[in-house]
Design an enzyme around this catalytic site. Structure first.
Site, PDB file in Angstrom:
ATOM      1  N   LYS A 148       0.813  -1.207   0.000  1.00 13.04           N
ATOM      2  CA  LYS A 148       0.000   0.000   0.000  1.00 13.04           C
ATOM      3  C   LYS A 148       0.860   1.276   0.000  1.00 13.04           C
ATOM      4  CE  LYS A 148      -3.938  -2.369   0.802  1.00 13.04           C
ATOM      5  NZ  LYS A 148      -3.587  -3.739   1.147  1.00 13.04           N
TER       6      LYS A 148
HETATM    7  C1  PLP Z   1      -4.351  -4.914   0.848  1.00  9.42           C
HETATM    8  C2  PLP Z   1      -3.577  -6.164   0.841  1.00  9.42           C
HETATM    9  C3  PLP Z   1      -3.873  -7.187  -0.069  1.00  9.42           C
HETATM   10  C4  PLP Z   1      -5.042  -7.122  -1.003  1.00  9.42           C
HETATM   11  O1  PLP Z   1      -4.943  -6.142  -1.987  1.00  9.42           O
HETATM   12  P1  PLP Z   1      -6.274  -5.676  -2.763  1.00  9.42           P
HETATM   13  O2  PLP Z   1      -5.832  -4.575  -3.628  1.00  9.42           O
HETATM   14  O3  PLP Z   1      -7.232  -5.225  -1.701  1.00  9.42           O
HETATM   15  O4  PLP Z   1      -6.769  -6.855  -3.502  1.00  9.42           O
HETATM   16  C5  PLP Z   1      -3.038  -8.299  -0.090  1.00  9.42           C
HETATM   17  N1  PLP Z   1      -2.011  -8.418   0.764  1.00  9.42           N
HETATM   18  C6  PLP Z   1      -1.711  -7.468   1.659  1.00  9.42           C
HETATM   19  C7  PLP Z   1      -0.579  -7.668   2.579  1.00  9.42           C
HETATM   20  C8  PLP Z   1      -2.472  -6.305   1.724  1.00  9.42           C
HETATM   21  O5  PLP Z   1      -2.178  -5.355   2.613  1.00  9.42           O
END
Ligand code: PLP
Length: 466
Positions: A117
């Site tokens: 993120k």
């Molecule tokens: C947010 C997240 C995901 C999922 O990603 P999306 O874009 O919501 O599908 C997978 N792994 C981790 C560690 C995350 O923080």
């Protein structure tokens, strides 16, 4: 008039058309849809080929600039990108780690909060800061997190003047380290709210608050959830980056992506639409396997959320899937109908044709918690690499694909230290936990606990915003 810049429209067809500098401040469109570009920009083969000699930041500049408008100059963009990724601890930003001849991990966790993120949130913090300071505007960001988004957002905005940030997380349903990353940030403009409920409850609160347009306007609310277009845009970059480092001309490449809200894998799909030669996108799920069932049967039906060892993908309502449905059908009417079915019957069903069209690009397999344990264990034993439970879902799911590919890339979406309780028990050591995390665990938490109740949240926001 020929538009030089890409415009953005809603998947439900009845919202104003926006430019980039507007869409970045939008969460849901006013008709309840999500914003998408009016057309996909396509990069030439030569341009994509040239990426092999370019740095991550240079590739980011080329890929992102096709989505912007005249409000950001080339120099502005370069500065934003450099500032955003200077906080990363690996000079490659998203390095590929080779496991064996045909398996790689794309490590997306070298940013300040140890999950993918950060790639988008660092950028969005900087670009919003530029817009807001230019226009002397004040905004309040409201978001829900299954653990990682909140931390990345708080880190991206903690020093941004003109912004308050409110983050909802499901109380006691995120890992200790995830919680510490969010609740130990000392900054006047940061508010952490633990909701007595699940992540889907948190998402619902956000959706309800944002659908009150008057409240939204009066309080200058802005969303940074994975429905925010700019996040998806930033995430397309590392697919281009990975391919540029793979030497995969004439090879088939599949990407396996641990998936919750469908943002990360949607970015892969968009890079494919932009000309990147990806052979398959594999949607990796845990026991919350709604998307696996949808891809394989066409039936999209909501069940209850199960709490697993990979909490960031413990989701039933996968918001960005709407963008894929829209792209596959090019019909706002169709999307509206399915979303209304989902709301009233907790279910919709896709036709065979649509399922087939989706299966031309996507596959999907789900991975149990028991399998996650075995995968983490085996990855350590075979490759001496310690992975987090989400990455394990990605790897395990890739292994279930019967189709053969020359290269399989699994997105390593979080650092194992973020889920150290689960991981250290399996690998029998905790020496993979960096000092930064160890120090953080000693700091005090700062958050409030509220009921799963929209009125209470609204009141809390109004009190703080004043
Ligand atoms: C947010 C997240 C995901 C999922 O990603 P999306 O874009 O919501 O599908 C997978 N792994 C981790 C560690 C995350 O923080």
């Amino acid at each position: 008039m020929i538009d030089k810049f890409i415009n953005y429209k809603s998947t439900r067809g009845s919202s104003p058309i926006l430019k980039f500098n507007e869409v970045i401040f939008e969460g849901l469109a006013v008709d309840g849809g999500l914003y998408v570009p009016e057309k996909w920009p396509v990069l030439t083969y030569e341009q994509i080929y040239s990426f092999k000699d370019k740095s991550y930041n240079e590739i980011a500049h080329e890929v992102i600039s096709v989505f912007l408008d005249e409000s950001i100059s080339s120099q502005d963009l370069a500065k934003i990108i450099n500032d955003s990724y200077s906080t990363f601890t690996n000079s490659e930003i998203t390095p590929l780690r080779k496991l064996d001849q045909n398996q790689f991990l794309l490590e997306l966790f070298h940013g300040p909060t140890f999950a993918f993120k950060d790639l988008a949130m660092q950028f969005i913090g900087n670009i919003m800061n530029l817009y807001l300071s230019r226009n002397k505007r004040q905004i309040n960001i409201l978001g829900a997190t299954s653990g990682d988004t909140g931390a990345a957002a708080i880190e991206g905005f903690k020093n941004v003047d003109n912004v308050n940030i409110f983050i909802l997380h499901p109380h006691n349903k995120i890992s200790k380290v995830q919680k510490k990353f969010m609740t130990t940030v000392e900054s006047e403009n940061v508010y952490n709210i633990a909701i007595k409920g699940t992540f889907d409850d948190c998402q619902n609160i956000i959706k309800t608050v944002f659908s009150d347009l008057e409240f939204k306007k009066n309080n200058n609310l802005t969303a940074i959830n994975s429905i925010n277009w700019a996040r998806i845009m930033c995430q397309t970059v590392y697919y281009f980056y990975a391919m540029s480092r793979l030497d995969a001309t004439d090879k088939s490449v599949m990407f396996s992506v641990p998936t919750g809200n469908f943002g990360d894998i949607l970015a892969g799909y968009i890079s494919f639409k932009m000309g990147l030669k990806i052979s398959r996108l594999n949607i990796a799920t845990n026991e919350n396997d709604i998307l696996t069932r949808t891809i394989n049967t066409g039936i999209h039906d909501l069940r209850d959320v199960k709490t697993t060892s990979s909490p960031s993908i413990d989701i039933q309502v996968s918001s960005n899937f709407e963008r894929l449905l829209f792209d596959m059908t090019n019909s706002a009417e169709f999307v509206k109908e399915q979303m209304s079915n989902l709301k009233s019957n907790r279910k919709y069903e896709l036709s065979k044709e649509i399922v087939k069209k989706i299966q031309n690009v996507f596959s999907s397999h789900s991975v149990s918690q028991q399998e996650v344990k075995e995968i983490i264990h085996n990855c350590f034993k075979d490759y001496n690499v310690i992975i987090d439970p989400h990455t394990a879902v990605g790897l395990g799911s890739a292994n279930k694909c019967e189709e053969r590919f020359d290269i399989k890339v699994t997105l390593a979406t979080a650092h194992p230290a973020k889920f150290n309780d689960t991981v250290s028990e399996i690998v029998g050591t905790d020496d993979f936990i960096p000092l930064k995390v160890r120090d953080m665990m000693e700091l005090d938490d700062n958050y409030v606990i509220l009921d799963n109740d929209v009125m209470m949240i609204k009141k809390f926001l109004e009190d703080k915003i004043k």
